[in-house]
Design a protein around this motif. Structure first.
Motif, PDB file in Angstrom:
ATOM      1  N   ALA A   1     -38.539  10.503 -64.884  1.00  0.00           N
ATOM      2  CA  ALA A   1     -38.147   9.197 -64.339  1.00  0.00           C
ATOM      3  C   ALA A   1     -37.881   9.220 -62.839  1.00  0.00           C
ATOM      4  O   ALA A   1     -38.249   8.291 -62.138  1.00  0.00           O
ATOM      5  CB  ALA A   1     -36.917   8.679 -65.081  1.00  0.00           C
ATOM      6  N   GLY A   2     -37.255  10.263 -62.309  1.00  0.00           N
ATOM      7  CA  GLY A   2     -36.897  10.294 -60.896  1.00  0.00           C
ATOM      8  C   GLY A   2     -37.922  10.935 -59.989  1.00  0.00           C
ATOM      9  O   GLY A   2     -37.678  11.103 -58.797  1.00  0.00           O
ATOM     10  N   ASN A   3     -39.096  11.275 -60.532  1.00  0.00           N
ATOM     11  CA  ASN A   3     -40.113  11.936 -59.714  1.00  0.00           C
ATOM     12  C   ASN A   3     -40.910  10.928 -58.905  1.00  0.00           C
ATOM     13  O   ASN A   3     -41.356   9.908 -59.421  1.00  0.00           O
ATOM     14  CB  ASN A   3     -41.066  12.764 -60.585  1.00  0.00           C
ATOM     15  CG  ASN A   3     -42.088  13.489 -59.743  1.00  0.00           C
ATOM     16  OD1 ASN A   3     -43.236  13.083 -59.661  1.00  0.00           O
ATOM     17  ND2 ASN A   3     -41.661  14.550 -59.105  1.00  0.00           N
ATOM     18  N   VAL A   4     -41.086  11.224 -57.624  1.00  0.00           N
ATOM     19  CA  VAL A   4     -41.920  10.407 -56.746  1.00  0.00           C
ATOM     20  C   VAL A   4     -43.286  11.070 -56.588  1.00  0.00           C
ATOM     21  O   VAL A   4     -44.322  10.411 -56.641  1.00  0.00           O
ATOM     22  CB  VAL A   4     -41.241  10.225 -55.362  1.00  0.00           C
ATOM     23  CG1 VAL A   4     -42.123   9.446 -54.411  1.00  0.00           C
ATOM     24  CG2 VAL A   4     -39.877   9.553 -55.529  1.00  0.00           C
ATOM     25  N   SER A   5     -43.296  12.400 -56.437  1.00  0.00           N
ATOM     26  CA  SER A   5     -44.548  13.144 -56.258  1.00  0.00           C
ATOM     27  C   SER A   5     -44.285  14.608 -56.588  1.00  0.00           C
ATOM     28  O   SER A   5     -43.183  15.120 -56.353  1.00  0.00           O
ATOM     29  CB  SER A   5     -45.026  13.008 -54.814  1.00  0.00           C
ATOM     30  OG  SER A   5     -46.196  13.762 -54.598  1.00  0.00           O
ATOM     31  N   TYR A   6     -45.325  15.294 -57.128  1.00  0.00           N
ATOM     32  CA  TYR A   6     -45.198  16.708 -57.490  1.00  0.00           C
ATOM     33  C   TYR A   6     -46.578  17.324 -57.334  1.00  0.00           C
ATOM     34  O   TYR A   6     -47.476  17.051 -58.120  1.00  0.00           O
ATOM     35  CB  TYR A   6     -44.721  16.810 -58.944  1.00  0.00           C
ATOM     36  CG  TYR A   6     -43.987  18.088 -59.277  1.00  0.00           C
ATOM     37  CD1 TYR A   6     -42.613  18.175 -59.148  1.00  0.00           C
ATOM     38  CD2 TYR A   6     -44.664  19.198 -59.760  1.00  0.00           C
ATOM     39  CE1 TYR A   6     -41.918  19.325 -59.470  1.00  0.00           C
ATOM     40  CE2 TYR A   6     -43.987  20.355 -60.093  1.00  0.00           C
ATOM     41  CZ  TYR A   6     -42.612  20.413 -59.943  1.00  0.00           C
ATOM     42  OH  TYR A   6     -41.926  21.553 -60.270  1.00  0.00           O
TER      43      TYR A   6
ATOM     44  N   GLU B   1     -29.597  13.453 -58.354  1.00  0.00           N
ATOM     45  CA  GLU B   1     -29.471  13.389 -59.819  1.00  0.00           C
ATOM     46  C   GLU B   1     -30.817  13.695 -60.489  1.00  0.00           C
ATOM     47  O   GLU B   1     -30.867  14.405 -61.499  1.00  0.00           O
ATOM     48  CB  GLU B   1     -28.967  12.010 -60.230  1.00  0.00           C
ATOM     49  CG  GLU B   1     -28.695  11.862 -61.702  1.00  0.00           C
ATOM     50  CD  GLU B   1     -28.114  10.495 -62.015  1.00  0.00           C
ATOM     51  OE1 GLU B   1     -28.885   9.633 -62.498  1.00  0.00           O
ATOM     52  OE2 GLU B   1     -26.917  10.293 -61.772  1.00  0.00           O
ATOM     53  N   ALA B   2     -31.898  13.196 -59.920  1.00  0.00           N
ATOM     54  CA  ALA B   2     -33.235  13.462 -60.469  1.00  0.00           C
ATOM     55  C   ALA B   2     -33.595  14.946 -60.335  1.00  0.00           C
ATOM     56  O   ALA B   2     -34.201  15.530 -61.241  1.00  0.00           O
ATOM     57  CB  ALA B   2     -34.277  12.592 -59.768  1.00  0.00           C
ATOM     58  N   VAL B   3     -33.219  15.557 -59.215  1.00  0.00           N
ATOM     59  CA  VAL B   3     -33.463  16.996 -59.013  1.00  0.00           C
ATOM     60  C   VAL B   3     -32.702  17.806 -60.065  1.00  0.00           C
ATOM     61  O   VAL B   3     -33.253  18.727 -60.676  1.00  0.00           O
ATOM     62  CB  VAL B   3     -33.060  17.437 -57.587  1.00  0.00           C
ATOM     63  CG1 VAL B   3     -33.127  18.954 -57.439  1.00  0.00           C
ATOM     64  CG2 VAL B   3     -33.933  16.757 -56.544  1.00  0.00           C
ATOM     65  N   GLU B   4     -31.451  17.451 -60.290  1.00  0.00           N
ATOM     66  CA  GLU B   4     -30.634  18.169 -61.265  1.00  0.00           C
ATOM     67  C   GLU B   4     -31.192  18.020 -62.672  1.00  0.00           C
ATOM     68  O   GLU B   4     -31.222  18.992 -63.444  1.00  0.00           O
ATOM     69  CB  GLU B   4     -29.186  17.705 -61.177  1.00  0.00           C
ATOM     70  CG  GLU B   4     -28.525  18.142 -59.879  1.00  0.00           C
ATOM     71  CD  GLU B   4     -27.175  17.492 -59.619  1.00  0.00           C
ATOM     72  OE1 GLU B   4     -26.635  16.797 -60.510  1.00  0.00           O
ATOM     73  OE2 GLU B   4     -26.668  17.683 -58.495  1.00  0.00           O
ATOM     74  N   ALA B   5     -31.665  16.833 -63.016  1.00  0.00           N
ATOM     75  CA  ALA B   5     -32.269  16.618 -64.337  1.00  0.00           C
ATOM     76  C   ALA B   5     -33.545  17.453 -64.468  1.00  0.00           C
ATOM     77  O   ALA B   5     -33.804  18.064 -65.512  1.00  0.00           O
ATOM     78  CB  ALA B   5     -32.569  15.134 -64.548  1.00  0.00           C
ATOM     79  N   HIS B   6     -34.332  17.495 -63.411  1.00  0.00           N
ATOM     80  CA  HIS B   6     -35.561  18.300 -63.416  1.00  0.00           C
ATOM     81  C   HIS B   6     -35.231  19.782 -63.605  1.00  0.00           C
ATOM     82  O   HIS B   6     -35.845  20.461 -64.435  1.00  0.00           O
ATOM     83  CB  HIS B   6     -36.325  18.098 -62.108  1.00  0.00           C
ATOM     84  CG  HIS B   6     -37.441  19.052 -61.909  1.00  0.00           C
ATOM     85  ND1 HIS B   6     -38.569  19.053 -62.710  1.00  0.00           N
ATOM     86  CD2 HIS B   6     -37.620  20.058 -61.004  1.00  0.00           C
ATOM     87  CE1 HIS B   6     -39.385  20.017 -62.309  1.00  0.00           C
ATOM     88  NE2 HIS B   6     -38.821  20.636 -61.276  1.00  0.00           N
ATOM     89  N   ASN B   7     -34.255  20.272 -62.845  1.00  0.00           N
ATOM     90  CA  ASN B   7     -33.897  21.692 -62.932  1.00  0.00           C
ATOM     91  C   ASN B   7     -33.381  22.070 -64.317  1.00  0.00           C
ATOM     92  O   ASN B   7     -33.508  23.223 -64.724  1.00  0.00           O
ATOM     93  CB  ASN B   7     -32.873  22.049 -61.864  1.00  0.00           C
ATOM     94  CG  ASN B   7     -33.478  22.048 -60.475  1.00  0.00           C
ATOM     95  OD1 ASN B   7     -34.702  22.055 -60.304  1.00  0.00           O
ATOM     96  ND2 ASN B   7     -32.627  22.023 -59.469  1.00  0.00           N
ATOM     97  N   ALA B   8     -32.818  21.118 -65.047  1.00  0.00           N
ATOM     98  CA  ALA B   8     -32.308  21.372 -66.400  1.00  0.00           C
ATOM     99  C   ALA B   8     -33.362  21.135 -67.483  1.00  0.00           C
ATOM    100  O   ALA B   8     -33.127  21.475 -68.644  1.00  0.00           O
ATOM    101  CB  ALA B   8     -31.093  20.486 -66.659  1.00  0.00           C
TER     102      ALA B   8
END
Length: 98
Positions: free
Chosen positions: A33-38, A60-67
């Motif tokens: 949900a919080g990703n803009v580009s990867y 918050e999006a980074v933390e969710a991704h890392n988890a």
């Protein structure tokens, strides 16, 4: 916006397996949900060097991704592909309107 650069030095003998394995991470991360580009970019000056360029809506999006399970699964496999520790830089950025 949070921008992350993760430089990866990949073992030449494991490069094909690395490129196959990282596809699930890329696909799943882009769906968050919080990703803009990867994006995974290959360095044209340094052999076997890749740069993951990530853009996230917020911390918050980074933390969710890392988890996330897909990130954790890749991190667990990464040592068999890499010849050096990850070099990670994080930045706070905003788009510039012209």
């Amino acid at each position: 916006m949070i921008i992350i650069h993760a430089e990866m030095k990949v073992n030449r003998e494991a490069e094909a397996e690395f490129l196959e394995s990282v596809q699930e991470l890329i696909k799943s991360s882009r769906a968050e949900a919080g990703n803009v580009s990867y994006q995974l970019l290959k360095d044209t000056d340094q052999d076997n060097t890749y740069l993951m360029v990530e853009q996230w809506k917020d911390q918050e999006a980074v933390e969710a991704h890392n988890a996330s399970s897909h990130f954790q699964a890749f991190v667990a496999k990464a040592p068999k592909y890499l010849t050096a520790p990850l070099k990670v830089q994080a930045f706070i950025g905003q788009p510039i309107s012209k």
